[in-house]
Every structure is written in structure tokens, then in C-alpha cells.
Design a protein around this motif. Sequence first.
Motif, PDB file in Angstrom:
ATOM      1  N   THR A  41       0.827  -1.211   0.000  1.00 28.55           N
ATOM      2  CA  THR A  41       0.000   0.000   0.000  1.00 28.55           C
ATOM      3  C   THR A  41       0.861   1.259   0.000  1.00 28.55           C
ATOM      4  OG1 THR A  41      -1.832  -1.117   1.124  1.00 28.55           O
ATOM      5  CG2 THR A  41      -1.735   1.283   1.301  1.00 28.55           C
ATOM      6  N   ALA A  42       1.937   1.259   0.797  1.00 30.18           N
ATOM      7  CA  ALA A  42       2.817   2.422   0.841  1.00 30.18           C
ATOM      8  C   ALA A  42       3.436   2.697  -0.523  1.00 30.18           C
ATOM      9  CB  ALA A  42       3.908   2.215   1.893  1.00 30.18           C
ATOM     10  N   ALA A  43       3.824   1.641  -1.231  1.00 30.84           N
ATOM     11  CA  ALA A  43       4.410   1.815  -2.564  1.00 30.84           C
ATOM     12  C   ALA A  43       3.391   2.419  -3.531  1.00 30.84           C
ATOM     13  CB  ALA A  43       4.914   0.469  -3.088  1.00 30.84           C
ATOM     14  N   LYS A  44       2.137   2.010  -3.418  1.00 33.93           N
ATOM     15  CA  LYS A  44       1.093   2.567  -4.287  1.00 33.93           C
ATOM     16  C   LYS A  44       0.846   4.040  -3.972  1.00 33.93           C
ATOM     17  CE  LYS A  44      -1.210  -1.864  -5.052  1.00 33.93           C
ATOM     18  NZ  LYS A  44      -2.355  -2.739  -4.693  1.00 33.93           N
ATOM     19  N   ILE A  45       0.874   4.391  -2.688  1.00 42.99           N
ATOM     20  CA  ILE A  45       0.678   5.796  -2.306  1.00 42.99           C
ATOM     21  C   ILE A  45       1.768   6.667  -2.923  1.00 42.99           C
ATOM     22  CG2 ILE A  45       0.793   7.408  -0.365  1.00 42.99           C
ATOM     23  CD1 ILE A  45      -0.616   5.241   1.327  1.00 42.99           C
ATOM     24  N   LEU A  46       3.008   6.230  -2.797  1.00 38.70           N
ATOM     25  CA  LEU A  46       4.126   7.027  -3.317  1.00 38.70           C
ATOM     26  C   LEU A  46       4.149   7.012  -4.842  1.00 38.70           C
ATOM     27  CD1 LEU A  46       6.983   6.014  -0.851  1.00 38.70           C
ATOM     28  CD2 LEU A  46       5.447   7.973  -0.725  1.00 38.70           C
ATOM     29  N   GLY A  47       3.875   5.851  -5.428  1.00 40.33           N
ATOM     30  CA  GLY A  47       3.912   5.744  -6.881  1.00 40.33           C
ATOM     31  C   GLY A  47       2.817   6.546  -7.554  1.00 40.33           C
ATOM     32  N   ASN A  48       1.627   6.548  -6.970  1.00 39.73           N
ATOM     33  CA  ASN A  48       0.491   7.263  -7.555  1.00 39.73           C
ATOM     34  C   ASN A  48       0.344   8.688  -7.045  1.00 39.73           C
ATOM     35  OD1 ASN A  48      -0.280   4.921  -8.977  1.00 39.73           O
ATOM     36  ND2 ASN A  48      -1.498   4.182  -7.248  1.00 39.73           N
ATOM     37  N   ARG A  49       1.139   9.035  -5.999  1.00 38.79           N
ATOM     38  CA  ARG A  49       1.005  10.346  -5.335  1.00 38.79           C
ATOM     39  C   ARG A  49      -0.454  10.577  -4.937  1.00 38.79           C
ATOM     40  NH1 ARG A  49       5.368   9.350  -8.858  1.00 38.79           N
ATOM     41  NH2 ARG A  49       6.424  11.283  -9.433  1.00 38.79           N
ATOM     42  N   GLN A  50      -0.997   9.600  -4.254  1.00 42.19           N
ATOM     43  CA  GLN A  50      -2.425   9.642  -3.958  1.00 42.19           C
ATOM     44  C   GLN A  50      -2.736   8.774  -2.742  1.00 42.19           C
ATOM     45  OE1 GLN A  50      -5.410   7.471  -6.559  1.00 42.19           O
ATOM     46  NE2 GLN A  50      -5.696   9.570  -7.303  1.00 42.19           N
ATOM     47  N   VAL A  51      -3.643   9.241  -1.905  1.00 43.25           N
ATOM     48  CA  VAL A  51      -4.135   8.433  -0.793  1.00 43.25           C
ATOM     49  C   VAL A  51      -5.635   8.241  -0.953  1.00 43.25           C
ATOM     50  CG1 VAL A  51      -2.336   9.068   0.848  1.00 43.25           C
ATOM     51  CG2 VAL A  51      -4.400  10.470   0.691  1.00 43.25           C
ATOM     52  N   TRP A  52      -6.113   7.127  -0.403  1.00 47.92           N
ATOM     53  CA  TRP A  52      -7.528   6.807  -0.481  1.00 47.92           C
ATOM     54  C   TRP A  52      -8.180   6.977   0.874  1.00 47.92           C
ATOM     55  CZ3 TRP A  52      -7.595   1.466  -3.469  1.00 47.92           C
ATOM     56  CH2 TRP A  52      -7.094   1.672  -4.765  1.00 47.92           C
ATOM     57  N   MET A  53      -9.412   7.463   0.845  1.00 44.30           N
ATOM     58  CA  MET A  53     -10.257   7.510   2.029  1.00 44.30           C
ATOM     59  C   MET A  53     -11.340   6.459   1.859  1.00 44.30           C
ATOM     60  SD  MET A  53     -10.701  11.649   2.447  1.00 44.30           S
ATOM     61  CE  MET A  53     -11.197  11.564   4.167  1.00 44.30           C
ATOM     62  N   ARG A  54     -11.561   5.677   2.910  1.00 43.58           N
ATOM     63  CA  ARG A  54     -12.520   4.587   2.818  1.00 43.58           C
ATOM     64  C   ARG A  54     -13.775   4.889   3.625  1.00 43.58           C
ATOM     65  NH1 ARG A  54      -9.866  -0.707   4.560  1.00 43.58           N
ATOM     66  NH2 ARG A  54     -11.841  -1.543   3.767  1.00 43.58           N
ATOM     67  N   SER A  55     -14.875   4.352   3.151  1.00 45.65           N
ATOM     68  CA  SER A  55     -16.143   4.535   3.849  1.00 45.65           C
ATOM     69  C   SER A  55     -16.103   3.873   5.219  1.00 45.65           C
ATOM     70  CB  SER A  55     -17.283   3.936   3.020  1.00 45.65           C
ATOM     71  OG  SER A  55     -18.478   3.865   3.779  1.00 45.65           O
ATOM     72  N   THR A  56     -16.747   4.513   6.180  1.00 49.83           N
ATOM     73  CA  THR A  56     -16.810   3.907   7.515  1.00 49.83           C
ATOM     74  C   THR A  56     -17.509   2.551   7.483  1.00 49.83           C
ATOM     75  OG1 THR A  56     -18.886   5.088   7.963  1.00 49.83           O
ATOM     76  CG2 THR A  56     -16.831   6.137   8.689  1.00 49.83           C
ATOM     77  N   THR A  57     -18.377   2.331   6.506  1.00 47.07           N
ATOM     78  CA  THR A  57     -19.109   1.064   6.445  1.00 47.07           C
ATOM     79  C   THR A  57     -18.251  -0.082   5.948  1.00 47.07           C
ATOM     80  OG1 THR A  57     -19.917   1.580   4.219  1.00 47.07           O
ATOM     81  CG2 THR A  57     -21.314   2.222   6.080  1.00 47.07           C
ATOM     82  N   ALA A  58     -17.047   0.222   5.425  1.00 51.08           N
ATOM     83  CA  ALA A  58     -16.189  -0.825   4.881  1.00 51.08           C
ATOM     84  C   ALA A  58     -14.875  -0.963   5.644  1.00 51.08           C
ATOM     85  CB  ALA A  58     -15.885  -0.540   3.401  1.00 51.08           C
TER      86      ALA A  58
END
Length: 323
Positions: A41-58
Motif C-alpha cells: 500500500t505504501a508503494a502505491k501511495i508514493l507511486g500514484n502520489r495519492q491516498v484513499w479515504m474509505r467509507s466507515t461502512t467498509a
Amino acid sequence: MSAAILDGPPIGRILFPYMAQRTRDVIAAGGRFVYYTTADTAAKILGNRQVWMRSTTAMNDYMEVEHGFDCLNASYNAEPRKTFNRALDACFPGLGAELLELFNGWLPGIRQDTYLLCVSEHLPEEDRHGRLSMWRAYGGQAGVALVLNGGVMFRESHALGAYTSPVAYLTPDAFASDFTRIAEAMAAETGYIQTFDRDTIKTHAFNMLRFAVVCTKHPGFHEEREWRVVASPAMYPSDLLSSSVEVVRGIPQTVLKIDLENHPDRGLTGLALPELLNRIIIGPCEFPLVVVKAFRQLLTDAGVPEPGSKIFVSDIPLRHLGV
């Protein structure tokens, strides 16, 4: 992202005293946060220059959001609600009933349309090794901790429609006590509160209740020292947040995406990786040197200066059991 109530009007400190205190504490400790995750996950964050926010229901923390609602509901069915409503009605007659109607109207949305990004306060003594409990909880077989400069968390900006708040670790009784103290503080500042218009105070009070629901957890999690970035796009839309359906741990779900880039014309700075990233701690894993080399390249590609100086390997003695 904004938690800048220390520099804002005193109304924020009246309604959000815990946030004000935790903000002071974090700044005194260096003003940094940390995101513990897997190396993947850390590699994807740095590679895409992007973070994801997830729904509280998931999320794993869904029941903790329910814990916050249960605490608020218990207070609203007891004496703290009366104290709170008296304080509101003293400022603007009938405001207590209006607020309850507004909150109940938005409650399905708060439960179904709230997205979170969760980080932890980072202390100077954790710079080298990280925190064992967090490696155990979130690191998996190859964990990485992204240590972040927290300036963007405290900067006053509404560009993302996403707002930061510390998590409070409370029992229902402790929640009721805090709720009562806020009501008493409001009652003591009636004249000041009346300098604002009715809708402004209703919005502030509504957000106090909203964050009480989504940022209260069971006291058993207190060592996480968690902060949450909270977005409710139906309530506070932003053209800087995109969404898509992604598969996370085998579950297709809608995520919100924050691009790690600055928008100085909209007051949003400190979010681009070269400014945001303080250091990377490589957690216990089988091939740490391989992971170090990969993350050095990812930082180089992201334009982070002197990438090698930002990577540290934790030698904390965590062992994963085979299955």
C-alpha cells in the motif's frame, strides 16, 4: 484539511476543547503523524502520489463509529442533553430542537457517506523503530510507516472539504461528562456566542455532534493516538476529491481519492510529497534491503530530495508466525 482552531475564533475552542488540547500536544511533540500500512500500500501511495479515504461502512473501525453514536445517544437520553439544549436556547430560542432535527436528518448520511483517512500521532522517540503495537496491527508480513509533516493537517483550508480531528477514547460516562462541560462552557459564553448569527452556531454545533460520532472510540484503543481526516462529500463537496470503485482486501467499494499535490491559490499547501513526507520506517520483514532500494527509487521518482536520508530500517524484534 483543517484543524486550525487554535488560531481561529474562540467559538472553536468552546465547542471543540479536546481538539484544541490535542492540537497543542501534537505541535509540542513535533507536529508529525504516521501512517502504518503494508509495503504494498505504501508503494502505491508514493507511486500514484495519492491516498484513499474509505467509507466507515467498509473499514475495520465501523463498530467504533457505532460506539461514538451510542455514546452520543446515551447523552441525548439523559441529563447532558438538557444542559446542552438550555445553553443553545439561551443563545437562540428553539435552537436545541432545530439542531436535533438537522442532525437526525443527516444521520443516515453520516453513517453511509462518511469517508476516513486514519493516521497516528508520531513521537520523536519512535523515529528509529516505530511503534510495536502498530506494526502488529497494520504492518502485515512487510510493514512500512510513512511519517508525515503535519502542517497540512492544521492549515485552515476548505479546498478538500475534508477536516482533521483527534480521536477521543471514551466510555459513555466519560463522553457524557465531556458533553456536559462543553454545554457549561457555552452557557458561560452566551453573550459571545450571540455575536454570531443563528445558522453559524447551528452549523458549529452540528459539526461538534458529527465529529463526536465519527471520532469517538473505545478506550481500549487509546495507545493508537489516532487522528482522522473526515470527508462527507454529500455535505461538503470538493472538486479536488475524486471517487471510484476499487477492490480492497477482496471487497469492491467506493473510495475517495486525495491527490498529493498543493493548491496554494486555495490555501492548500504542504500536501505534495516533498513537503509532506518526513521519513519512511521499514518495518520488520524478510527482505528489508530489497524494500529499502525500492522505496529509494519511489522517492526519487516523486521528486523527494536526498531520498536515502529519509529511509530507516526498524530492527524491532517482531516475528510473524507461519501458518
